[in-house]
Write a protein that holds these residues in place. Structure first.
Motif, short mmCIF file in Angstrom:
data_model
loop_
_atom_site.label_atom_id
_atom_site.label_comp_id
_atom_site.label_asym_id
_atom_site.label_seq_id
_atom_site.Cartn_x
_atom_site.Cartn_y
_atom_site.Cartn_z
N ASP A 1 0.79 -1.14 -0.15
CA ASP A 1 0.00 0.09 0.02
C ASP A 1 0.89 1.11 -0.01
O ASP A 1 2.13 1.22 0.78
CB ASP A 1 -0.83 0.12 1.18
N ILE A 2 0.49 2.20 -0.82
CA ILE A 2 1.14 3.74 -0.74
C ILE A 2 0.04 4.46 0.00
O ILE A 2 -1.33 4.48 -0.31
CB ILE A 2 1.35 3.95 -2.14
N CYS A 3 0.48 5.20 0.81
CA CYS A 3 -0.70 5.64 1.70
C CYS A 3 -0.18 7.36 2.21
O CYS A 3 1.11 7.50 1.97
CB CYS A 3 -0.45 5.30 3.34
N THR A 4 -1.24 8.24 2.25
CA THR A 4 -0.72 9.65 2.57
C THR A 4 -1.50 9.72 3.97
O THR A 4 -2.24 9.03 4.38
CB THR A 4 -1.44 10.48 1.50
N TYR A 5 -0.84 10.90 4.63
CA TYR A 5 -1.23 11.04 6.00
C TYR A 5 -1.08 12.55 6.37
O TYR A 5 -0.13 13.05 5.72
CB TYR A 5 -0.53 10.35 7.25
N PHE B 1 3.96 11.07 2.64
CA PHE B 1 3.66 9.40 1.93
C PHE B 1 4.56 8.66 2.47
O PHE B 1 5.68 8.63 2.69
CB PHE B 1 3.69 9.78 0.64
N PHE B 2 4.06 7.19 2.48
CA PHE B 2 5.03 6.23 2.89
C PHE B 2 4.06 4.78 2.05
O PHE B 2 3.07 4.90 1.87
CB PHE B 2 4.72 5.84 4.52
N ALA C 1 1.20 20.09 -0.21
CA ALA C 1 0.31 21.09 0.69
C ALA C 1 -0.98 20.65 0.45
O ALA C 1 -1.83 20.65 1.23
CB ALA C 1 0.67 22.77 0.16
N GLU C 2 -1.19 19.96 -0.81
CA GLU C 2 -2.53 19.44 -1.23
C GLU C 2 -2.71 18.14 -1.01
O GLU C 2 -1.82 17.35 -1.32
CB GLU C 2 -3.10 19.83 -2.47
N GLU C 3 -3.85 17.38 -0.32
CA GLU C 3 -4.03 15.99 -0.53
C GLU C 3 -4.01 15.37 -1.77
O GLU C 3 -4.57 16.21 -2.80
CB GLU C 3 -5.33 15.83 0.53
N VAL C 4 -3.42 14.49 -1.90
CA VAL C 4 -3.51 13.35 -3.20
C VAL C 4 -4.29 12.25 -2.69
O VAL C 4 -4.18 11.73 -1.78
CB VAL C 4 -2.07 12.75 -3.55
N LEU C 5 -5.37 12.08 -3.61
CA LEU C 5 -6.35 11.22 -3.31
C LEU C 5 -6.22 9.92 -4.38
O LEU C 5 -5.39 10.07 -5.47
CB LEU C 5 -8.01 11.80 -3.85
N GLU D 1 -4.04 8.27 11.00
CA GLU D 1 -5.17 7.83 9.98
C GLU D 1 -4.80 7.94 8.65
O GLU D 1 -5.29 8.85 7.69
CB GLU D 1 -6.44 8.92 10.30
N PRO D 2 -3.92 7.07 8.13
CA PRO D 2 -3.32 7.05 6.82
C PRO D 2 -4.52 6.66 5.87
O PRO D 2 -5.63 5.84 6.12
CB PRO D 2 -2.11 5.95 7.05
N ARG D 3 -4.25 7.01 4.40
CA ARG D 3 -5.14 6.76 3.49
C ARG D 3 -4.73 6.13 2.41
O ARG D 3 -3.58 6.73 1.96
CB ARG D 3 -5.95 8.34 3.01
N VAL D 4 -4.99 4.89 2.08
CA VAL D 4 -4.41 4.14 0.94
C VAL D 4 -4.73 4.98 -0.34
O VAL D 4 -5.92 5.23 -0.65
CB VAL D 4 -4.70 2.76 0.96
#
Length: 121
Positions: free
Chosen positions: A9-13, A22-23, A48-52, A82-85
């Motif tokens: 999984d690649i995640c953003t937080y 990102f991790f 600065a902006e969330e990547v979805l 609360e990471p998001r995939v």
């Protein structure tokens, strides 16, 4: 506690400074105390902006960026952010050198797992 993540999984937080980090999840191992250790590598960038997930081009660009070194961290600390995939990158054997070095040392009692906040690593 595994925060519902899977290997690859690649995640953003959201970091404490308001930027998005990102991790990449390389491995998930059960620890003797019942917790999980997630072996992660951070991407050498933040935004600065969330990547979805639906930002396909941005996720593809992220996959081409340099990854920082491997670090094992308890799953509870990962869950706190609360990471998001947002994508998936298969884990190849060539990607696991740092993990293998840590795992061998951990099994001998010569290495531990980070319990610091994710952003502090």
């Amino acid at each position: 506690m595994n925060p519902g993540l899977s290997e690859g999984d690649i995640c953003t937080y959201l970091r404490s400074d308001g930027a998005w980090g990102f991790f990449w999840v390389q491995r998930i191992d059960a620890l003797p105390d019942g917790r999980d250790a997630l072996s992660l590598r951070k991407f050498d960038t933040h935004t600065a902006e969330e990547v979805l997930r639906e930002h396909v081009e941005e996720v593809a660009e992220l996959k081409s960026l340099r990854l920082l070194g491997h670090f094992p961290i308890v799953g509870t600390r990962v869950a706190e952010v609360e990471p998001r995939v947002i994508g998936h990158l298969p884990v190849r054997e060539d990607d696991l050198e740092g993990y293998r070095i840590w795992r061998e040392a951990f099994d001998k009692g010569e290495a531990g797992v980070f319990t610091l906040a994710l952003q502090d690593i």
